[in-house]
Design an enzyme around this catalytic site. Structure first.
Site, PDB file in Angstrom:
ATOM      1  N   TYR A 166     -33.728 -17.510  12.855  1.00 15.15           N
ATOM      2  CA  TYR A 166     -32.535 -18.046  13.527  1.00 15.15           C
ATOM      3  C   TYR A 166     -32.786 -18.200  15.034  1.00 15.15           C
ATOM      4  O   TYR A 166     -32.425 -19.223  15.643  1.00 15.15           O
ATOM      5  CB  TYR A 166     -31.388 -17.081  13.245  1.00 15.15           C
ATOM      6  CG  TYR A 166     -30.039 -17.458  13.792  1.00 15.15           C
ATOM      7  CD1 TYR A 166     -29.295 -18.491  13.229  1.00 15.15           C
ATOM      8  CD2 TYR A 166     -29.475 -16.731  14.843  1.00 15.15           C
ATOM      9  CE1 TYR A 166     -28.033 -18.809  13.717  1.00 15.15           C
ATOM     10  CE2 TYR A 166     -28.221 -17.036  15.330  1.00 15.15           C
ATOM     11  CZ  TYR A 166     -27.500 -18.078  14.769  1.00 15.15           C
ATOM     12  OH  TYR A 166     -26.255 -18.383  15.255  1.00 15.15           O
ATOM     13  N   LYS A 170     -32.646 -21.649  17.062  1.00 17.74           N
ATOM     14  CA  LYS A 170     -31.646 -21.830  18.128  1.00 17.74           C
ATOM     15  C   LYS A 170     -32.308 -22.083  19.486  1.00 17.74           C
ATOM     16  O   LYS A 170     -31.748 -22.818  20.315  1.00 17.74           O
ATOM     17  CB  LYS A 170     -30.723 -20.606  18.194  1.00 17.74           C
ATOM     18  CG  LYS A 170     -29.743 -20.508  17.011  1.00 17.74           C
ATOM     19  CD  LYS A 170     -28.949 -21.768  16.820  1.00 17.74           C
ATOM     20  CE  LYS A 170     -27.599 -21.558  16.170  1.00 17.74           C
ATOM     21  NZ  LYS A 170     -26.941 -22.856  15.860  1.00 17.74           N
TER      22      LYS A 170
HETATM   23  P1  NAI Z   1     -19.393 -20.596   9.847  1.00 20.87           P
HETATM   24  O1  NAI Z   1     -20.255 -20.096   8.734  1.00 20.87           O
HETATM   25  O2  NAI Z   1     -17.921 -20.393   9.735  1.00 20.87           O
HETATM   26  O3  NAI Z   1     -19.632 -22.154  10.122  1.00 20.87           O
HETATM   27  C1  NAI Z   1     -20.806 -22.839   9.813  1.00 20.87           C
HETATM   28  C2  NAI Z   1     -20.439 -24.035   8.968  1.00 20.87           C
HETATM   29  O4  NAI Z   1     -21.593 -24.844   8.744  1.00 20.87           O
HETATM   30  C3  NAI Z   1     -19.912 -23.614   7.588  1.00 20.87           C
HETATM   31  O5  NAI Z   1     -18.634 -24.175   7.363  1.00 20.87           O
HETATM   32  C4  NAI Z   1     -20.971 -24.143   6.625  1.00 20.87           C
HETATM   33  O6  NAI Z   1     -20.454 -24.556   5.370  1.00 20.87           O
HETATM   34  C5  NAI Z   1     -21.554 -25.306   7.409  1.00 20.87           C
HETATM   35  N1  NAI Z   1     -22.921 -25.644   6.971  1.00 20.87           N
HETATM   36  C6  NAI Z   1     -23.936 -24.792   6.702  1.00 20.87           C
HETATM   37  N2  NAI Z   1     -25.032 -25.463   6.334  1.00 20.87           N
HETATM   38  C7  NAI Z   1     -24.708 -26.779   6.385  1.00 20.87           C
HETATM   39  C8  NAI Z   1     -25.427 -27.981   6.148  1.00 20.87           C
HETATM   40  N3  NAI Z   1     -26.714 -27.933   5.748  1.00 20.87           N
HETATM   41  N4  NAI Z   1     -24.800 -29.156   6.307  1.00 20.87           N
HETATM   42  C9  NAI Z   1     -23.500 -29.214   6.710  1.00 20.87           C
HETATM   43  N5  NAI Z   1     -22.754 -28.110   6.934  1.00 20.87           N
HETATM   44  C10 NAI Z   1     -23.363 -26.905   6.786  1.00 20.87           C
HETATM   45  O7  NAI Z   1     -19.943 -19.909  11.179  1.00 20.87           O
HETATM   46  P2  NAI Z   1     -19.590 -20.166  12.723  1.00 20.87           P
HETATM   47  O8  NAI Z   1     -19.640 -18.848  13.367  1.00 20.87           O
HETATM   48  O9  NAI Z   1     -18.398 -21.020  12.858  1.00 20.87           O
HETATM   49  O10 NAI Z   1     -20.890 -20.968  13.215  1.00 20.87           O
HETATM   50  C11 NAI Z   1     -20.866 -22.249  13.821  1.00 20.87           C
HETATM   51  C12 NAI Z   1     -22.124 -22.439  14.632  1.00 20.87           C
HETATM   52  O11 NAI Z   1     -22.100 -21.528  15.743  1.00 20.87           O
HETATM   53  C13 NAI Z   1     -23.426 -22.156  13.889  1.00 20.87           C
HETATM   54  O12 NAI Z   1     -24.426 -23.057  14.307  1.00 20.87           O
HETATM   55  C14 NAI Z   1     -23.781 -20.755  14.340  1.00 20.87           C
HETATM   56  O13 NAI Z   1     -25.145 -20.479  14.217  1.00 20.87           O
HETATM   57  C15 NAI Z   1     -23.302 -20.788  15.769  1.00 20.87           C
HETATM   58  N6  NAI Z   1     -23.088 -19.495  16.388  1.00 20.87           N
HETATM   59  C16 NAI Z   1     -22.018 -18.717  16.045  1.00 20.87           C
HETATM   60  C17 NAI Z   1     -21.832 -17.506  16.672  1.00 20.87           C
HETATM   61  C18 NAI Z   1     -20.631 -16.664  16.426  1.00 20.87           C
HETATM   62  O14 NAI Z   1     -20.449 -15.669  17.176  1.00 20.87           O
HETATM   63  N7  NAI Z   1     -19.791 -16.962  15.452  1.00 20.87           N
HETATM   64  C19 NAI Z   1     -22.810 -16.982  17.639  1.00 20.87           C
HETATM   65  C20 NAI Z   1     -23.843 -17.915  17.992  1.00 20.87           C
HETATM   66  C21 NAI Z   1     -23.972 -19.108  17.354  1.00 20.87           C
END
Ligand code: NAI
Length: 300
Positions: A166, A170
Site C-alpha cells: 500500500y 500510494k
Molecule cells: P472505502 O473502502 O470506504 O472506499 C474505497 C472504495 O473504493 C470502496 O467503495 C470500494 O468498493 C472502491 N473500490 C475498491 N477497489 C475498486 C476498484 N478496483 N474499482 C473501483 N472501485 C473500487 O475506504 P476509504 O477510507 O473511503 O478510502 C478512500 C481512499 O482514501 C482510498 O484510496 C484509501 O486508500 C484512501 N485513504 C483513506 C484513509 C482513511 O483514513 N480512511 C487514509 C489514507 C488514504
C-alpha cells in the site's frame, strides 16, 4: 470571495460508493457538477463486487436535486475505464474533474506478504489512478482545462508496519503527480493529491468510535473540493484529518561537493555536511534539483 461552484462541469469520482469517495461525489454534485459515481462495490480487500454501492449514491444525489450516473467498472479494467469515460462524454460532452479515489487494503508484514497481494494493491491504487488519468488526459488537454486529484496516504508518505504494498502504491501516486503537474501545466490541467485520515470502513480498527465521530469524510471533502476548483494549486500534497489541513513537501539538503571521483570514505567523512539541514530546499521539478549538482560541480 464567491462560493466554489461546478455548474456546467463534469466529474468522475472513483470508489465513490462509500467512505470518502461518496462524500466527494455528494459535495461536487451539491455544488452543481454532474458526477459519474464509480464503484466496484467490493470488500475492503478488493474481493467481490456489485454495482449497488454506486447506484445508492446516485440515488442520494438525485434525491437532493443533483445529476449523477452510476458506473460499476473496476479501475483496473482498461475496457471498463474506457466505457466509463465514454459514458460520461456521451451523456455530458466533457470531463473537468477526476478524483482517483478507489482503493483497497491487503495488509501483512513484508515477510508474510504474497507478491500477488503486492501486485494487486499496486494494480488498484497506482495503475488504477494512472489508467483513469490517461483515459481523461486527451479530453482535458483538448478542453484546455482539467483538475485531477489523486489519493496518497500517511503510509505512502511516511510508512507503516504491514503496508509495504500500500505504501509503495500510494507513494507512486505522488510520483505520478509530480510529472503530470509539469506535463499538464500548459493545458491548465492541475493535479494534486490528498492524504486523508478519516473514519471509514478502511480504518474502523484503527480509530476509536469516540474519535471517529469527529473524523468523518465530511472533514476531508472541503480540501478535495478546493483541489477540484478553478483556483486549485498544482503539485500539492494536501494532508487532512478531523477538520485540520496541512501540506507535505519533499525537501533536500544543500549537500556537499566532494571533488571528482570521491571515495566511499569521503562520503562517510562528509556525512555531517551532506545531511546538514541549513539551506534545505523543496524543488519544483527534477530539473531544478539537477541544476544544483551542475552548480556544485562548478564550485557554487
Ligand atoms: P472505502 O473502502 O470506504 O472506499 C474505497 C472504495 O473504493 C470502496 O467503495 C470500494 O468498493 C472502491 N473500490 C475498491 N477497489 C475498486 C476498484 N478496483 N474499482 C473501483 N472501485 C473500487 O475506504 P476509504 O477510507 O473511503 O478510502 C478512500 C481512499 O482514501 C482510498 O484510496 C484509501 O486508500 C484512501 N485513504 C483513506 C484513509 C482513511 O483514513 N480512511 C487514509 C489514507 C488514504
Amino acid at each position: 470571495m464567491a462560493d466554489i461552484r461546478f455548474d456546467g462541469q463534469v466529474a468522475i469520482v472513483t470508489g465513490a460508493g462509500g467512505g470518502l469517495g461518496r462524500q466527494y461525489a455528494l459535495e461536487l454534485a451539491r455544488r452543481g457538477a454532474k458526477v459519474v459515481v464509480n464503484d466496484l462495490g467490493g470488500a475492503v480487500d478488493g474481493s467481490g463486487g456489485s454495482s449497488e454501492a454506486a447506484a445508492k449514491v446516485v440515488a442520494e444525489i438525485t434525491a437532493a436535486g443533483g445529476v449523477a450516473l452510476a458506473n460499476g467498472a473496476s479501475v483496473t479494467d482498461d475496457a471498463g475505464v474506457a466505457r466509463m469515460v465514454k459514458d460520461a462524454m456521451d451523456a455530458w460532452g466533457r470531463i473537468d474533474i477526476l478524483i482517483a479515489n478507489a482503493g483497497i487494503l491487503r495488509d501483512k508484514s513484508f515477510s508474510k506478504m504474497e507478491i500477488a497481494d503486492f501486485q494487486f494493491v499496486i494494480d488498484v491504487h497506482l495503475m488504477g489512478t494512472a489508467k483513469c488519468a490517461k483515459a481523461v488526459w486527451e479530453i482535458m488537454k483538448a478542453q484546455n482545462y482539467g483538475r485531477i486529484v489523486g489519493v496518497t496516504s500517511p503510509t505512502g508518505l511516511y510508512g507503516n508496519f504491514g503496508q509495504a504494498n500500500y505504501g509503495a502504491a500510494k507513494a507512486g501516486i505522488v510520483g505520478l503527480m509530480h510529472t503530470l503537474k509539469i506535463e499538464g501545466a500548459k493545458n491548465n490541467i492541475h493535479i494534486n493529491v490528498i492524504s486523508p485520515v478519516a473514519a471509514t470502513r478502511m480504518t474502523e480498527n484503527l480509530i476509536s468510535p469516540e474519535i471517529a465521530k469527529r473524523m468523518g469524510p465530511e472533514e476531508i471533502a472541503p480540501g478535495v473540493v478546493f483541489l477540484c476548483s478553478e483556483e486549485a494549486p498544482t503539485g500539492t500534497i494536501l494532508t487532512a484529518g478531523g477538520g485540520a489541513f496541512a501540506v507535505a513537501r519533499l525537501h533536500e539538503t544543500e549537500g556537499a561537493f566532494l571533488g571528482a571521483q570521491p571515495s566511499p570514505e569521503s562520503v562517510r567523512d562528509h556525512w555531517a555536511a551532506i545531511t546538514d539541514t541549513a539551506g534545505e530546499a523543496a524543488y519544483a521539478g527534477g530539473g531544478e534539483q539537477m541544476s544544483k549538482f551542475f552548480r556544485k560541480m562548478g564550485g557554487g
